[in-house]
Design a protein around this motif. Sequence first.
Motif, PDB file in Angstrom:
ATOM      1  N   ALA A 137      20.054  -0.178   1.341  1.00  0.00           N
ATOM      2  CA  ALA A 137      20.965   0.633   2.152  1.00  0.00           C
ATOM      3  C   ALA A 137      20.291   1.925   2.598  1.00  0.00           C
ATOM      4  CB  ALA A 137      22.235   0.954   1.361  1.00  0.00           C
ATOM      5  N   GLY A 138      19.269   2.359   1.876  1.00  0.00           N
ATOM      6  CA  GLY A 138      18.562   3.566   2.262  1.00  0.00           C
ATOM      7  C   GLY A 138      17.638   4.048   1.157  1.00  0.00           C
ATOM      8  N   ILE A 139      16.735   4.946   1.521  1.00  0.00           N
ATOM      9  CA  ILE A 139      15.846   5.614   0.563  1.00  0.00           C
ATOM     10  C   ILE A 139      15.916   7.115   0.849  1.00  0.00           C
ATOM     11  CG2 ILE A 139      13.508   5.825  -0.366  1.00  0.00           C
ATOM     12  CD1 ILE A 139      12.888   3.053   0.788  1.00  0.00           C
ATOM     13  N   ILE A 140      16.160   7.898  -0.188  1.00  0.00           N
ATOM     14  CA  ILE A 140      16.237   9.362  -0.071  1.00  0.00           C
ATOM     15  C   ILE A 140      15.001   9.951  -0.745  1.00  0.00           C
ATOM     16  CG2 ILE A 140      17.545  11.424  -0.709  1.00  0.00           C
ATOM     17  CD1 ILE A 140      20.065   9.663  -0.709  1.00  0.00           C
ATOM     18  N   VAL A 141      14.226  10.711   0.016  1.00  0.00           N
ATOM     19  CA  VAL A 141      12.946  11.245  -0.456  1.00  0.00           C
ATOM     20  C   VAL A 141      13.012  12.768  -0.404  1.00  0.00           C
ATOM     21  CG1 VAL A 141      10.444  11.215  -0.112  1.00  0.00           C
ATOM     22  CG2 VAL A 141      11.812   9.207   0.509  1.00  0.00           C
ATOM     23  N   LEU A 142      13.159  13.405  -1.558  1.00  0.00           N
ATOM     24  CA  LEU A 142      13.314  14.858  -1.636  1.00  0.00           C
ATOM     25  C   LEU A 142      12.040  15.479  -2.209  1.00  0.00           C
ATOM     26  CD1 LEU A 142      16.925  14.897  -3.156  1.00  0.00           C
ATOM     27  CD2 LEU A 142      16.253  14.809  -0.733  1.00  0.00           C
ATOM     28  N   SER A 143      11.361  16.294  -1.412  1.00  0.00           N
ATOM     29  CA  SER A 143      10.130  16.965  -1.844  1.00  0.00           C
ATOM     30  C   SER A 143       9.119  15.961  -2.388  1.00  0.00           C
ATOM     31  CB  SER A 143      10.451  18.031  -2.904  1.00  0.00           C
ATOM     32  OG  SER A 143      11.412  18.940  -2.429  1.00  0.00           O
ATOM     33  N   GLY A 144       8.966  14.847  -1.667  1.00  0.00           N
ATOM     34  CA  GLY A 144       8.104  13.780  -2.143  1.00  0.00           C
ATOM     35  C   GLY A 144       6.888  13.544  -1.277  1.00  0.00           C
ATOM     36  N   TYR A 145       6.239  12.413  -1.506  1.00  0.00           N
ATOM     37  CA  TYR A 145       5.007  12.074  -0.796  1.00  0.00           C
ATOM     38  C   TYR A 145       4.724  10.593  -0.976  1.00  0.00           C
ATOM     39  CZ  TYR A 145       3.204  12.699  -5.577  1.00  0.00           C
ATOM     40  OH  TYR A 145       3.008  12.631  -6.937  1.00  0.00           O
ATOM     41  N   LEU A 146       3.796  10.073  -0.194  1.00  0.00           N
ATOM     42  CA  LEU A 146       3.412   8.665  -0.275  1.00  0.00           C
ATOM     43  C   LEU A 146       2.376   8.452  -1.374  1.00  0.00           C
ATOM     44  CD1 LEU A 146       3.010   7.406   3.410  1.00  0.00           C
ATOM     45  CD2 LEU A 146       4.546   6.466   1.678  1.00  0.00           C
ATOM     46  N   LEU A 147       2.630   7.501  -2.230  1.00  0.00           N
ATOM     47  CA  LEU A 147       1.638   7.065  -3.202  1.00  0.00           C
ATOM     48  C   LEU A 147       0.782   5.985  -2.562  1.00  0.00           C
ATOM     49  CD1 LEU A 147       3.953   6.787  -6.316  1.00  0.00           C
ATOM     50  CD2 LEU A 147       2.049   8.374  -6.066  1.00  0.00           C
ATOM     51  N   MET A 148      -0.515   6.118  -2.685  1.00  0.00           N
ATOM     52  CA  MET A 148      -1.451   5.135  -2.163  1.00  0.00           C
ATOM     53  C   MET A 148      -1.148   4.774  -0.705  1.00  0.00           C
ATOM     54  SD  MET A 148      -2.175   2.718  -5.494  1.00  0.00           S
ATOM     55  CE  MET A 148      -0.470   2.318  -5.847  1.00  0.00           C
ATOM     56  N   PRO A 149      -1.163   5.776   0.187  1.00  0.00           N
ATOM     57  CA  PRO A 149      -0.864   5.500   1.598  1.00  0.00           C
ATOM     58  C   PRO A 149      -1.811   4.493   2.232  1.00  0.00           C
ATOM     59  CG  PRO A 149      -1.831   7.692   1.319  1.00  0.00           C
ATOM     60  CD  PRO A 149      -1.504   7.187  -0.048  1.00  0.00           C
ATOM     61  N   GLU A 150      -2.973   4.320   1.614  1.00  0.00           N
ATOM     62  CA  GLU A 150      -3.935   3.346   2.143  1.00  0.00           C
ATOM     63  C   GLU A 150      -3.446   1.908   1.951  1.00  0.00           C
ATOM     64  OE1 GLU A 150      -4.864   3.954  -2.166  1.00  0.00           O
ATOM     65  OE2 GLU A 150      -4.361   5.258  -0.483  1.00  0.00           O
ATOM     66  N   ALA A 151      -2.405   1.728   1.130  1.00  0.00           N
ATOM     67  CA  ALA A 151      -1.887   0.385   0.843  1.00  0.00           C
ATOM     68  C   ALA A 151      -0.654   0.067   1.690  1.00  0.00           C
ATOM     69  CB  ALA A 151      -1.552   0.269  -0.643  1.00  0.00           C
ATOM     70  N   ALA A 152      -0.596   0.608   2.896  1.00  0.00           N
ATOM     71  CA  ALA A 152       0.561   0.392   3.765  1.00  0.00           C
ATOM     72  C   ALA A 152       0.779  -1.087   4.082  1.00  0.00           C
ATOM     73  CB  ALA A 152       0.412   1.194   5.058  1.00  0.00           C
ATOM     74  N   ALA A 153      -0.271  -1.893   3.994  1.00  0.00           N
ATOM     75  CA  ALA A 153      -0.133  -3.326   4.255  1.00  0.00           C
ATOM     76  C   ALA A 153       0.801  -3.996   3.243  1.00  0.00           C
ATOM     77  CB  ALA A 153      -1.508  -3.997   4.233  1.00  0.00           C
ATOM     78  N   GLU A 154       1.052  -3.321   2.112  1.00  0.00           N
ATOM     79  CA  GLU A 154       1.938  -3.886   1.094  1.00  0.00           C
ATOM     80  C   GLU A 154       3.416  -3.674   1.426  1.00  0.00           C
ATOM     81  OE1 GLU A 154       0.903  -2.215  -2.668  1.00  0.00           O
ATOM     82  OE2 GLU A 154      -1.176  -2.909  -2.588  1.00  0.00           O
ATOM     83  N   TYR A 155       3.720  -2.824   2.406  1.00  0.00           N
ATOM     84  CA  TYR A 155       5.117  -2.602   2.754  1.00  0.00           C
ATOM     85  C   TYR A 155       5.687  -3.893   3.340  1.00  0.00           C
ATOM     86  CZ  TYR A 155       3.548   2.318   2.725  1.00  0.00           C
ATOM     87  OH  TYR A 155       2.996   3.524   2.388  1.00  0.00           O
ATOM     88  N   SER A 156       6.917  -4.199   2.970  1.00  0.00           N
ATOM     89  CA  SER A 156       7.525  -5.415   3.495  1.00  0.00           C
ATOM     90  C   SER A 156       8.023  -5.202   4.919  1.00  0.00           C
ATOM     91  CB  SER A 156       8.695  -5.841   2.598  1.00  0.00           C
ATOM     92  OG  SER A 156       9.791  -4.956   2.765  1.00  0.00           O
ATOM     93  N   GLN A 157       8.044  -6.262   5.692  1.00  0.00           N
ATOM     94  CA  GLN A 157       8.585  -6.190   7.052  1.00  0.00           C
ATOM     95  C   GLN A 157      10.062  -5.829   7.004  1.00  0.00           C
ATOM     96  OE1 GLN A 157       6.649  -6.430   9.667  1.00  0.00           O
ATOM     97  NE2 GLN A 157       8.231  -6.237  11.238  1.00  0.00           N
ATOM     98  N   ALA A 158      10.753  -6.316   5.963  1.00  0.00           N
ATOM     99  CA  ALA A 158      12.189  -6.045   5.820  1.00  0.00           C
ATOM    100  C   ALA A 158      12.476  -4.562   5.641  1.00  0.00           C
ATOM    101  CB  ALA A 158      12.750  -6.834   4.641  1.00  0.00           C
ATOM    102  N   SER A 159      11.522  -3.823   5.047  1.00  0.00           N
ATOM    103  CA  SER A 159      11.766  -2.404   4.779  1.00  0.00           C
ATOM    104  C   SER A 159      11.895  -1.573   6.046  1.00  0.00           C
ATOM    105  CB  SER A 159      10.672  -1.826   3.871  1.00  0.00           C
ATOM    106  OG  SER A 159       9.442  -1.708   4.575  1.00  0.00           O
ATOM    107  N   LEU A 160      11.452  -2.116   7.177  1.00  0.00           N
ATOM    108  CA  LEU A 160      11.619  -1.408   8.447  1.00  0.00           C
ATOM    109  C   LEU A 160      13.096  -1.241   8.795  1.00  0.00           C
ATOM    110  CD1 LEU A 160       8.750  -3.042  10.524  1.00  0.00           C
ATOM    111  CD2 LEU A 160       8.920  -0.611   9.933  1.00  0.00           C
ATOM    112  N   ASN A 161      13.953  -2.055   8.170  1.00  0.00           N
ATOM    113  CA  ASN A 161      15.398  -1.965   8.388  1.00  0.00           C
ATOM    114  C   ASN A 161      16.094  -1.127   7.324  1.00  0.00           C
ATOM    115  OD1 ASN A 161      15.435  -3.693  10.727  1.00  0.00           O
ATOM    116  ND2 ASN A 161      15.117  -5.438   9.356  1.00  0.00           N
ATOM    117  N   THR A 162      15.323  -0.457   6.478  1.00  0.00           N
ATOM    118  CA  THR A 162      15.878   0.447   5.470  1.00  0.00           C
ATOM    119  C   THR A 162      15.821   1.873   5.999  1.00  0.00           C
ATOM    120  OG1 THR A 162      15.158  -0.978   3.628  1.00  0.00           O
ATOM    121  CG2 THR A 162      15.648   1.327   3.118  1.00  0.00           C
ATOM    122  N   PRO A 163      16.961   2.525   6.257  1.00  0.00           N
ATOM    123  CA  PRO A 163      16.951   3.912   6.748  1.00  0.00           C
ATOM    124  C   PRO A 163      16.383   4.866   5.691  1.00  0.00           C
ATOM    125  CG  PRO A 163      19.111   2.882   7.055  1.00  0.00           C
ATOM    126  CD  PRO A 163      18.331   1.999   6.144  1.00  0.00           C
TER     127      PRO A 163
END
Length: 227
Positions: A137-163
């Motif tokens: 339904a959503g992800i709330i990111v407060l004062s955060g950051y990306l862990l291992m941004p080089e691993a973006a290929a691991e993100y699921s296609q479905a997550s593009l529909n997560t606000p």
Amino acid sequence: MTLHPLPHITIETGEKPAASVIWLHGLGADGHDFEPVVPQLGLPADIAVRFIFPHAPSIPVTLNGGYIMPAWYDIRQNDLGIEHDEAGIQASSAGINMLIEQEIMRGIPADRIILAGFSQGAAMALYTGLRKPSPLAGIIVLSGYLLMPEAAAEYSQASLNTPLFMAHGIDDPVVPFALGDSCARQLKAAGYQLEWHSYPMQHSVCPQEINHIGQWIAERLRAISRP
């Protein structure tokens, strides 16, 4: 190694919750940290929500001289954008996923579950949520950051529909504003639906931010409420 559900606090705003929010605390805190926020969010009274506040395991944290404290993963350098504790991150993500599965078994589908977090907890919420095979339904990111941004290929296609809701203090001395800002820009460029807020604060939350979070959650709940 046998995995066990993370110990956690549960708060329900009414009977028969129609949605769940799993909220991850920051380094050195525990699940009680964001308990007081629930009544401050001003959520609609007609939609019951189950809030789950897990406790991270206590581990030695290299950056703090090996002092044992609640942490989702070890931090080894001041620059949070490099050298991540991959084993710790994956173990914590597995525990968070168990909580998500627990909610699904209790009748709350993935698209009615919001992952939220502050600081290290925000990084874990992003790490876990962007890899889910079904949209949340959503992800709330407060004062955060990306862990291992080089691993973006691991993100699921479905997550593009997560606000995504992302917010950061412009004077943050712990997680630099530039790190949060670059994270938001990277995810926007990748096609994520992202609402970004900045506030005149340091590494904390403020009343205006809590108000904006409440409004955003209410919008998500209205979108996912039962017919």
